[in-house]
Design an enzyme around this catalytic site. Structure first.
Site: not given
Length: 690
Positions: A3, A6, A393
């Protein structure tokens, strides 16, 4: 790891080492670590193992072994669970001694099926930590021990919680298996990238064809690419002509025609004739390697909302353990039977759902890579939220950088054909893009003598007995005086770059050269506007040329004649007004503007391997990808936030219900697994982003 708690625990352990910064991703089961050069990576592995986990240095392709082991446990558990659950569901099967049969069948479920939960819980207990497995293990053991004790001491009054043990273990193992498969599917884009390259290549050594492993190719080697084969590494075609399919690398749907002198990227597919290619980049320098590193980097990061969830996860499991204990004591103290009090406590333990949110980032960045969109990291996702202005640009972004002849204006009494023929002849000797456009349009075969290039001004030479000048107005004015009024007017109205042409002492005409607007640019601008963005065109070109391009694609505002520092100041001016600005650029001249922008988007073209460290990188030169990138980034961030809202709401609602005994423990396990799978499935929807 089982999970998010951890992952948070491993991060805390590794950060205790001097000079170490780390991000642990639960979805990918990987840690990205920055550490001092003097620190042996083995020390990092040892530190993770001391925290109660296993670790190894990353391999290119992850093993399937953990998934297979989980599948085996699930099969054994399911087989035993059928025998335990059947009598509980069908009373007719409750023959004398059925409780003892349930006990016998439950032992392998608890000892083998649920062993990973117990092992992890015990390891964490020794390190004074708790994770989701602590909750699951505690729930299973409490129910099993209590049922076994009751059966052994009072067979006639057994609580019958063996079906709870079997149901919880089977349901949670099923959920873990489905979640593991989901995470593996989520990471499929990165694995596809890693596996794109060919395994073997045909090298040309001393005129002979030799088949060798692809990793033996070195820079400068020549190799063959037959029809249907993958290009071994980045290189340049030295012989042959074919079409190259780059769809899996860049997302480009149409094959690219290549011939001698054209670059090709490794891992693309030869869809036509036989090619001979000389390797120019190998190993970590190839385009594929750079793209893979960017995707890995993006998937290892965490969005702000994920970091918040990780902090919650650090206290989530201890809090749930406390709630379960309080639930048992409170219900038992209020007169509930031991069985009911235990049932409610077990329900609390198994219904709690952790905050596993990394899958959305994993899927979103992977899907982006498939489409030719590289996300630098979670920060880029968050930056896209507030963007309200996008500056484009002109050259290379809105236009393709190629020049074409847009108009020929002849002075009174002059021939347009002669102007174009003489100009094309003298320009043929020049390498300038404008010169090539004039030469291609003129198609003149006339030879040129005494050619000379005049840097910054133009070219000159003798063609068909005439001394021809072609270049800036200043060149001809300097040589032969003022231009005719008709040509001065043409220069003032030119919607592009103007080249004045003259011979034998007089200016004879004006050639207007314009950039070719990409066929997809107008659609891209409309898509950007549909996202609520104000569109600007930035260029160092003349105002008339810029306005012409702007009119073709439909941008809102134009800023022309800007040097790089002028672009930066234009961005700052908008930011001072409270605008949040994105910039799309493609070259070194855009570097300062990209650095100033709130969101930097760079565009790569062809097989150029220079993947810039921008927030978003578009692998191919299609401006529509900018809109796709912003949409995908926003969708990914929204998915992460939606998962957070669900996880918080789910726990706030279900844990109190379980504490009141309103939810049976087996049902609680089912609900918890469905919640985890739902979050993962919600993230997987990003795989189908279009």
């Amino acid at each position: 790891m089982t999970c998010a708690a951890c992952a948070a625990r491993i991060e805390r352990k590794l950060r205790r080492l001097a000079g170490v910064t780390v991000t642990v991703n639960y979805a990918t089961e990987e840690a990205t670590v920055t550490h001092p050069a003097a620190l042996d990576p083995a020390t990092l592995v040892a530190e993770v193992e001391r925290a109660g986990y296993t670790a190894e240095l990353r391999q290119a392709i992850r093993s399937e072994e953990p998934l297979r082991a989980l599948e085996e446990r699930l099969i054994v558990t399911a087989s035993c669970a059928v025998g335990v659950l059947a009598p509980a569901v069908l009373p007719v099967l409750r023959v004398p001694g059925w409780e003892w049969v349930c006990l016998v069948l439950t032992v392998p479920i608890v000892g083998y099926g649920a062993w990973p939960f117990h092992r992890t819980a015990w390891t964490h207990l020794r390190h004074r930590a708790a994770t989701l497995d602590t909750l699951v293990s505690a729930g299973i053991l409490v129910a099993f021990v209590l049922s076994s004790w009751q059966l052994l001491s009072h067979p006639a009054h057994a609580l019958g919680y063996f079906e709870v043990v079997a149901g919880i273990t089977f349901v949670i193992l099923t959920g873990r298996y489905l979640e593991a498969r989901t995470r593996r599917r989520a990471g499929s884009a990165l694995r596809d990238l890693l596996e794109l390259g060919p395994k073997e290549v045909t090298l040309l050594w001393n005129g002979e064809e030799v088949r060798v492993p692809a990793d033996r190719v070195t820079e400068g080697d020549a190799f063959l690419v037959r029809p249907g084969e993958k290009v071994a590494t980045d290189g340049v075609v030295i012989e042959g002509h074919s079409a190259i399919d780059a769809a899996r690398l860049t997302g480009e749907a149409m094959p690219i025609e290549v011939g001698a002198g054209d670059p090709v990227a490794g891992a693309t597919v030869n869809a036509g004739g036989r090619l001979t290619v000389r390797a120019t980049r190998v190993g970590r320098d190839t385009r594929l390697a750079q793209i893979t590193r960017l995707v890995e980097s993006a998937q290892s990061g965490k969005a702000v909302v994920q970091l918040m969830a990780d902090r919650i996860s650090a206290i989530f499991v201890p809090a749930v353990l406390a709630v379960a204990a309080v639930t048992f004591l409170a219900r038992y103290g209020l007169g509930a039977s031991p069985g009911d009090a235990v049932s409610a406590a077990v329900g609390v333990l198994v219904i709690a759902c952790p905050f596993a949110l990394s899958t959305a980032l994993l899927v979103g960045t992977g899907r982006g890579a498939q489409l030719g969109i590289l996300v630098r990291g979670p920060e880029a996702l968050e930056h896209t939220r507030g963007i309200d202005t996008i500056m484009l640009d002109k050259t290379g972004i809105v236009t393709d950088g190629r020049m074409r002849l847009a108009a020929v204006v002849a002075a009174p009494g002059e021939s347009r054909e002669q102007i174009l023929a003489l100009a094309g002849a003298v320009e043929r000797a020049s390498e300038h893009p404008i010169a090539r456009a004039i030469d291609e349009a003129g198609g003149s075969a006339l030879p040129v003598e005494e050619f000379s290039a005049l840097p910054g001004l133009g070219v000159e030479g003798r063609v068909a007995g005439k001394w021809v000048l072609a270049g800036r107005r200043e060149l001809l004015v300097q040589r032969w005086g003022e231009l005719p009024e008709s040509l001065e007017k043409a220069l003032a109205e030119a919607a592009g770059t103007a080249v004045v042409v003259g011979w034998d002492g007089f200016a004879r005409g004006v050639l207007v050269i314009a950039e070719v607007v990409k066929p997809t640019s107008a659609q891209a601008v409309q898509e950007l506007k549909a996202l609520g963005l104000k569109t600007w065109l930035l260029t160092g070109d003349r105002s008339a040329a810029a306005e012409t391009v702007a009119a073709q694609v439909g941008v809102d505002m134009v800023l022309a004649g800007l040097l790089p520092e002028g672009k930066v100041e234009a961005i700052r001016a908008l930011q001072r007004q409270g605008r949040v600005v994105a910039v799309v650029g493609d070259g070194a001249h855009d570097a300062a503007a990209l650095a100033q922008a709130d969101l930097a988007i760079t565009m790569g073209t062809g097989t150029d391997p220079a993947i810039a460290p921008a927030d978003l990188t578009l692998v191919r030169g299609d401006l529509r990808l900018a809109a796709d990138a912003i949409r995908l980034s926003r969708r990914t961030l929204a998915t992460i936030e939606g998962n957070v809202v669900w996880a918080v709401g789910y726990n706030l609602v279900t844990i109190p219900l379980a504490a009141t005994g309103a939810i049976h423990p087996v049902v609680a396990a089912v609900v918890m697994c469905l919640s985890s799978v739902l979050v993962s499935a919600n993230s997987l929807r990003l795989r189908w982003f279009r």
